[in-house]
Scaffold this active site. Structure first.
Site, PDB file in Angstrom:
ATOM      1  N   LYS A 172      48.640  56.700  67.139  1.00 43.82           N
ATOM      2  CA  LYS A 172      47.316  57.057  66.606  1.00 43.82           C
ATOM      3  C   LYS A 172      47.398  58.050  65.437  1.00 43.82           C
ATOM      4  O   LYS A 172      47.858  57.697  64.360  1.00 43.82           O
ATOM      5  CB  LYS A 172      46.444  57.603  67.743  1.00 43.82           C
ATOM      6  CG  LYS A 172      46.013  56.514  68.737  1.00 43.82           C
ATOM      7  CD  LYS A 172      44.953  57.051  69.664  1.00 43.82           C
ATOM      8  CE  LYS A 172      44.517  56.065  70.717  1.00 43.82           C
ATOM      9  NZ  LYS A 172      43.285  55.382  70.369  1.00 43.82           N
ATOM     10  N   ASP A 220      52.163  61.129  78.100  1.00 44.20           N
ATOM     11  CA  ASP A 220      51.620  60.202  77.111  1.00 44.20           C
ATOM     12  C   ASP A 220      50.608  60.953  76.249  1.00 44.20           C
ATOM     13  O   ASP A 220      49.495  61.235  76.676  1.00 44.20           O
ATOM     14  CB  ASP A 220      50.961  59.029  77.850  1.00 44.20           C
ATOM     15  CG  ASP A 220      50.302  58.023  76.911  1.00 44.20           C
ATOM     16  OD1 ASP A 220      50.052  58.374  75.729  1.00 44.20           O
ATOM     17  OD2 ASP A 220      50.011  56.900  77.355  1.00 44.20           O
ATOM     18  N   THR A 228      63.051  44.789  65.542  1.00 41.77           N
ATOM     19  CA  THR A 228      63.281  44.543  64.116  1.00 41.77           C
ATOM     20  C   THR A 228      62.841  45.724  63.259  1.00 41.77           C
ATOM     21  O   THR A 228      63.599  46.218  62.429  1.00 41.77           O
ATOM     22  CB  THR A 228      62.532  43.279  63.647  1.00 41.77           C
ATOM     23  OG1 THR A 228      63.041  42.169  64.379  1.00 41.77           O
ATOM     24  CG2 THR A 228      62.748  43.032  62.159  1.00 41.77           C
TER      25      THR A 228
END
Lengths: 495, 495
Positions: B352, B321, B376
């Site tokens: 970020k 991560d 979406t």
């Protein structure tokens, strides 16, 4: 209509023929200066350029879901232009996420104003360092259309994050209610760090079969639309109630449909009780006003009023997911405003046409401490800025009434087509422009969508065999008639 | 330095005094034309205008986390300007999310180019209708900095969605590996619709105590930084390993730290075995290169190499991560590139500073069907467009080397301050500008942050009592010296 086309000649000719059109009425055209005046097809879709780009994209990610590549610079109003120069009437609007059409002049102007530049390039951590106009823009945009009784609003970056954080807000509210005070025990603080109760209580959201609320793990535990969304992903044992499966035409099945709704509501209550018995507490109920991805499944206003009552009776929060239904397409800003609830929903989530995700909630659901509902971005002020402009356009141009009006034209036309082609079209239903119908099966549905696309109309599927309409809010009567003419020809020639 | 200030006179005077500064070296100033030349304080922070706006915002949402309101139009480079006209050197950069400073001229220029307008106002559903330049922009931006061995990339709207979808990608990969073929059973398809195995298998992600991976329900099950993030939210029984708690200075505790890391790694293996015994399969391991929210906890490169080996040995995916550590602040584009892995990480998530969320992965982790990793928006092309520009600036201005250089200046200065104020500063640590130190306790930490802010420096806290540095990539040596001078004065006068 222009038809500078590379599609087979027979098709092209048929496209031009006016003979079998469903309406005698000339399609009344209101001039929207930035809109095109009709589809213009040059190739099959996807065309050669799209195919080339799909191959490239597929090298870096699975691109099998791509329909075609778009030229957004040339797309305007209700018309989506692809990279092969095809211009299509778009009744799907990016999975229902374009509020006032492509390249709306108001948004172009907004982007051109030098004072707005900073909002697009300096994205803040909204929860700690908001821009000066943050509250003002929320008031101009989201709060100006807040559902009655919901004074609080929090923005998020997408629909899934909106539902996830709405769940969290509900769980915190429920736990505080259960505690009856604000004193958290040492045991709670310690156990929550290792994912265990009592700090992480065994709470659940009750959802409905056929519902879709997003694809992150919490949301996915409440999503039950298609297996492909859920397969192989670990989930939570949360209760799932049946959603009414109404028979159409409604007027012919009044009693059956009432019984069906009563059955579903009874099951909701049974599940709440059953889960409480096994120490899993239903803290909230989540429901869409119209189950969208799951196949455009409607229920009566009465069903939802009774569901709201059940939530209250059992002390569960009532969460209405308006991610797809919100923003005006049903003729009211929020689809659940049609229900006429005495007691408002507790939480209402939104995204898509609202340009930003987020949720409204009642004051009693307010987090009791900072940083409990939080993340780095908490939405994006550049989306709030655009939304404020979009809402101004919706109000100025009376687009809610337009959705009612254009929706009526669309629905009337679909009912007529259903009468003429009952072997192809059934269960025509809709509210505002949020319309849909069923086809006999998946293969027929997909074939109809493909043919329509090659005739210059973008449609979307949902459920097993439905076609859904999700036009923009500037979709007018004349667009409905234009579509109906084209689709009538398609049905007449469908083999 | 200007000090047009309303803060108490004694403080203002002390601010001006040069006597106790830590460096004799004159702070070398590289001219960055759009940057300011220093802080300029007019009021306490939050000032009266901020307080007024906080009150207004608090009417519509819990605004207790707000530090102050900002004037982003006036913010430039490393300097954040607030609504009361205070200009502060920003070492926190919106929780580490501003890559090349405020109002960077390259981004302003990008926004002013008419051909880019459409990208900002016509947001597509990227998974089905991408813009023509989608692949090209991904290649210019994300793929040009992809970690070695990771050829695939998917964009998302935020960090939490990135980790949630990375988990899903890992679960699908694991299940396909377990199946050994692509045939899904009817039982799987049916059971997954009701959240039950075998369709929803009992898989887990292993995470570390002190880690932070987001706040949606799946992410939150792997987040263990602060109780307030997790309290009252139902969770999943997933294994949590201890993260090494290193002793500083590292050179004095070589053996203890090695033992500590060995203990943690042993626990990882034990947990994988223990959970498999109870039929809960660890499909992947998630770890931050530096635990950020949890207190800037470092481990050695050797620890991570061994952790990677354990993942491979047990058939678990290795997910790094890099939401907070990625983007160049450690002196390499990805912090995990410092480790020198033989076998790359399987999945790397980001957000970020990358302006868009998303994740890279190896080809074998590619979803085997469309719509399995989908939503979406799937990110936002306007963010990809800006990121391509940001990465161009990072390369042209050699900002990775700058982070190494400026980080060295900062770390050296912090070590010196630690030597002089050991009762206030301990465990100084860092990689590039990603630096931090501990204070004696929470109260002292918060007081130091408040004083620094009133002296024109924005700092951030993390963990129980740490202060973390998260400047932009255009933070130079002279900014480090400027900060160190101010902070040295603060420490000298701290009571």
């Amino acid at each position: 209509m222009n038809s500078d086309t590379h599609i087979p000649e027979a098709d092209a000719l048929r496209f031009e023929v006016q003979g079998h059109r469903y309406i005698s009425q000339a399609a009344a055209k209101i001039d929207v200066d930035f809109d095109y005046d009709g589809p213009l097809m040059k190739t099959e879709v996807p065309g050669p350029r799209s195919r080339e780009l799909m191959k490239k994209l597929n090298g870096i990610q699975n691109a099998e879901a791509v329909h075609f590549f778009c030229n957004y610079e040339e797309s305007r109003g209700n018309y989506l232009v692809d990279v092969d120069g095809n211009r299509m009437l778009d009744l799907y609007s990016q999975i229902s996420s374009i509020p006032i059409g492509y390249s709306h002049p108001s948004l172009i102007k907004l982007l051109q104003q030098p004072q707005n530049l900073s909002t697009f390039i300096n994205r803040p951590a909204l929860g700690i360092l908001p821009p000066e106009n943050f509250t003002e823009k929320l008031k101009e945009s989201l709060l100006s259309v807040a559902p009655k009784g919901l004074s609080q609003v929090i923005t998020m970056s997408c629909g899934s994050c909106s539902n996830e954080n709405a769940f969290k807000t509900i769980f915190m509210w429920y736990r505080n209610k259960e505690r009856g005070h604000n004193n958290v025990t040492k045991e709670e603080l310690e156990s929550c760090m290792i994912n265990q109760p009592p700090g992480c209580p065994d709470y659940a959201m009750l959802s409905f079969m056929g519902g879709f609320h997003g694809r992150t793990l919490g949301c996915l535990a409440t999503t039950h639309s298609k297996a492909i969304h859920k397969l192989d992903i670990p989930s939570l044992d949360w209760p799932i109630a049946p959603f009414p499966r109404l028979k159409y035409p409604l007027e012919d099945f009044v009693k059956e449909n009432q019984q069906e709704e009563a059955r579903c509501l009874e099951e909701v209550e049974d599940l709440i009780v059953k889960y409480r018995k096994k120490k899993k507490i239903v803290a909230g109920i989540i429901v869409e006003p119209i189950q969208s991805e799951g196949g455009d499944n409607h229920a009566s206003d009465d069903f939802f009023r009774k569901l709201r009552d059940i939530a209250r009776k059992h002390g569960c929060a009532f969460l209405v997911d308006e991610v797809q239904t919100g923003g005006g397409c049903t003729g009211k800003f929020w689809a659940h405003e049609h229900w006429g609830l005495d007691d408002p929903a507790d939480v209402v989530t939104f995204s898509k046409k609202m340009m930003t995700g987020g949720f409204f909630h009642k004051e009693e659901f307010r987090p009791n401490a900072p940083y409990r509902i939080f993340n780095t971005w908490l939405g994006d002020p550049s989306k709030n800025l655009m939304l404020a402009e979009v809402i101004k356009v919706i109000k100025t141009e009376d687009l809610l009434n337009n959705a009612t009006h254009a929706g009526k034209a669309l629905l009337t036309g679909l009912l007529d087509l259903q009468a003429r082609y009952p072997h192809l079209i059934s269960r025509v239903r809709g509210r505002g422009t949020f319309c849909s119908f069923d086809t006999p099966n998946d293969a027929t549905r997909n074939k109809l969508i493909t043919i329509a696309r090659n005739k210059g109309v973008v449609l979307g599927g949902c459920g097993d065999r439905s076609i859904r309409f999700r036009p923009t809010l500037i979709f007018k009567d004349h667009h409905a008639h234009l579509f109906l003419n084209i689709f009538s020809d398609i049905l007449a020639n469908f083999k």
